[in-house]
Write an enzyme that holds these catalytic residues in place. Structure first.
Site, PDB file in Angstrom:
ATOM      1  N   HIS A  98     -89.692   1.964  41.532  1.00  0.00           N
ATOM      2  CA  HIS A  98     -88.955   0.825  40.997  1.00  0.00           C
ATOM      3  C   HIS A  98     -88.109   1.297  39.811  1.00  0.00           C
ATOM      4  O   HIS A  98     -88.592   1.377  38.675  1.00  0.00           O
ATOM      5  CB  HIS A  98     -89.912  -0.271  40.527  1.00  0.00           C
ATOM      6  CG  HIS A  98     -90.673  -0.939  41.634  1.00  0.00           C
ATOM      7  ND1 HIS A  98     -90.075  -1.782  42.538  1.00  0.00           N
ATOM      8  CD2 HIS A  98     -91.984  -0.888  41.971  1.00  0.00           C
ATOM      9  CE1 HIS A  98     -90.979  -2.222  43.393  1.00  0.00           C
ATOM     10  NE2 HIS A  98     -92.153  -1.697  43.077  1.00  0.00           N
ATOM     11  N   HIS A 108     -89.250   2.995  49.185  1.00  0.00           N
ATOM     12  CA  HIS A 108     -90.630   3.106  49.665  1.00  0.00           C
ATOM     13  C   HIS A 108     -90.684   4.148  50.770  1.00  0.00           C
ATOM     14  O   HIS A 108     -89.746   4.270  51.571  1.00  0.00           O
ATOM     15  CB  HIS A 108     -91.106   1.758  50.214  1.00  0.00           C
ATOM     16  CG  HIS A 108     -92.267   1.878  51.164  1.00  0.00           C
ATOM     17  ND1 HIS A 108     -92.111   1.837  52.546  1.00  0.00           N
ATOM     18  CD2 HIS A 108     -93.585   2.061  50.941  1.00  0.00           C
ATOM     19  CE1 HIS A 108     -93.285   1.973  53.117  1.00  0.00           C
ATOM     20  NE2 HIS A 108     -94.186   2.116  52.177  1.00  0.00           N
ATOM     21  N   VAL A 111     -96.191   8.369  54.945  1.00  0.00           N
ATOM     22  CA  VAL A 111     -96.535   9.118  56.158  1.00  0.00           C
ATOM     23  C   VAL A 111     -98.052   9.198  56.225  1.00  0.00           C
ATOM     24  O   VAL A 111     -98.722   9.382  55.204  1.00  0.00           O
ATOM     25  CB  VAL A 111     -95.900  10.525  56.196  1.00  0.00           C
ATOM     26  CG1 VAL A 111     -94.415  10.424  56.496  1.00  0.00           C
ATOM     27  CG2 VAL A 111     -96.121  11.289  54.896  1.00  0.00           C
ATOM     28  N   HIS A 177     -90.879 -15.942  56.442  1.00  0.00           N
ATOM     29  CA  HIS A 177     -90.757 -17.210  55.719  1.00  0.00           C
ATOM     30  C   HIS A 177     -89.447 -17.310  54.940  1.00  0.00           C
ATOM     31  O   HIS A 177     -89.080 -18.397  54.489  1.00  0.00           O
ATOM     32  CB  HIS A 177     -91.944 -17.393  54.774  1.00  0.00           C
ATOM     33  CG  HIS A 177     -92.063 -16.346  53.713  1.00  0.00           C
ATOM     34  ND1 HIS A 177     -92.372 -15.038  53.991  1.00  0.00           N
ATOM     35  CD2 HIS A 177     -91.905 -16.410  52.365  1.00  0.00           C
ATOM     36  CE1 HIS A 177     -92.405 -14.344  52.869  1.00  0.00           C
ATOM     37  NE2 HIS A 177     -92.121 -15.153  51.863  1.00  0.00           N
ATOM     38  N   ARG A 262    -109.214   2.018  46.800  1.00  0.00           N
ATOM     39  CA  ARG A 262    -109.090   1.863  45.341  1.00  0.00           C
ATOM     40  C   ARG A 262    -107.973   0.868  45.041  1.00  0.00           C
ATOM     41  O   ARG A 262    -106.799   1.126  45.283  1.00  0.00           O
ATOM     42  CB  ARG A 262    -108.780   3.224  44.718  1.00  0.00           C
ATOM     43  CG  ARG A 262    -108.747   3.238  43.195  1.00  0.00           C
ATOM     44  CD  ARG A 262    -108.599   4.676  42.726  1.00  0.00           C
ATOM     45  NE  ARG A 262    -108.694   4.811  41.301  1.00  0.00           N
ATOM     46  CZ  ARG A 262    -107.652   4.990  40.488  1.00  0.00           C
ATOM     47  NH1 ARG A 262    -106.422   5.017  40.997  1.00  0.00           N
ATOM     48  NH2 ARG A 262    -107.824   5.135  39.195  1.00  0.00           N
TER      49      ARG A 262
END
Length: 304
Positions: A98, A108, A111, A177, A262
């Protein structure tokens, strides 16, 4: 079908994590990745690397994980019910970046490799991955160069490969949506094993290695551009779409949470600052409207 080599995949993924972090640190110049190793109680662990408050990256993460378990999570067997109850190993590199400058897109990539096993039966394995680009202001030359890098990675594996996985990316990163795409797409592949292990692994490597070739030139081209507070405000608003997709639709997020992964590493994909405005709409003929129009109608960027 060629025999699988789990250690070769793991070695590549660790090398990929290192090479991507090195390339991104070189671009940022004022921040470095923090390293955080972790172990998972149910089996396995990983290495999380996070960069924040840099000259380029407001927040980013490049994570490696290798986990195992006695039964596949529901998100992994939704389309493969025959795998329910098998033990598994899953490993991959996943990253989200970001930038602070609204002229630099969020990026983004992921793999991954899965193996599902059952006593007395051959292991079932597959590769997946891809990458996608989420701009806040649309520079068509950036979208074209991004897709050209994706095409170049796919071309050695067949003429139709880019078209197939470009279409899959447009379909996967679609916010139902909102009736719009998360960004301008890229590549998305999953359940890849029909080529045999060696070729499938080579394709996964080609996609992973092409990420910095696709993204770094865009950073270099946009990082010196000045932005306004209004553009920053719009970036924060558009980041809300990123959060909506990752929490509502993303299979990787669901897999991580359902497998007892995690949480800090799974949710590192979230932007540090985001906002939602009620009933916001772009001004007519604005740069913001230009982006929204493309997101509502995914393009063939290479005019193939």
């Amino acid at each position: 079908m060629s025999a699988i080599d789990i250690e070769a995949v793991k070695s590549f993924l660790l090398q990929l994590q290192n090479s991507i972090c090195d390339a991104l640190e070189q671009e940022d110049a004022s921040a470095t990745f923090e390293h955080d190793s972790w172990q998972r109680e149910q089996g396995g662990g990983g290495q999380s690397r996070v960069i924040k408050d840099g000259a380029i990256f407001e927040k980013g993460g490049v994570n490696f994980s290798h986990i195992m378990g006695d039964a596949m999570p529901a998100s992994a067997t939704a389309t493969r019910p025959e795998l329910a109850g098998r033990s598994y190993q899953a490993m991959g590199v996943s990253l989200v970046l970001h930038p602070k400058n609204p002229h630099i897109p969020t990026a983004h990539a992921n793999v991954r490799f899965f193996v599902a096993e059952k006593d007395g039966e051959e292991p079932v394995w597959w590769f997946g991955g891809g990458y996608d680009l989420t701009p806040y202001y649309l520079y068509e030359e950036d979208a074209i160069s991004w897709h050209q890098a994706a095409f170049d990675a796919c071309e050695p594996f067949g003429e139709a490969v880019y078209d197939k996985y470009k279409k899959a990316c447009d379909e996967y990163f679609w916010l139902k949506h909102r009736s719009e795409a998360r960004g301008v797409g890229g590549l998305f592949f999953d359940d890849l094993n029909e080529w045999g292990f060696d070729k499938s692994f080579a394709f996964m490597q080609a996609v992973g290695n092409s990420f910095t070739k696709a993204y770094v030139p865009i950073i270099q081209k946009r990082k010196a551009m000045v932005w306004t507070e209004a553009q920053r405000d719009y970036q924060l608003y558009r980041r809300g779409r990123y959060v909506e997709f990752n929490l509502v639709f993303d299979r990787g997020t669901l897999f991580g949470l359902q497998s007892g992964g995690r949480t800090e590493s799974i949710l590192m994909s979230m932007p540090p600052i985001v906002k939602w405005d009620y009933m916001w709409a772009p001004e007519e003929a604005s740069e913001e409207e230009k982006l929204v129009a493309v997101l509502q109608n995914p393009k063939d960027w290479l005019n193939k």
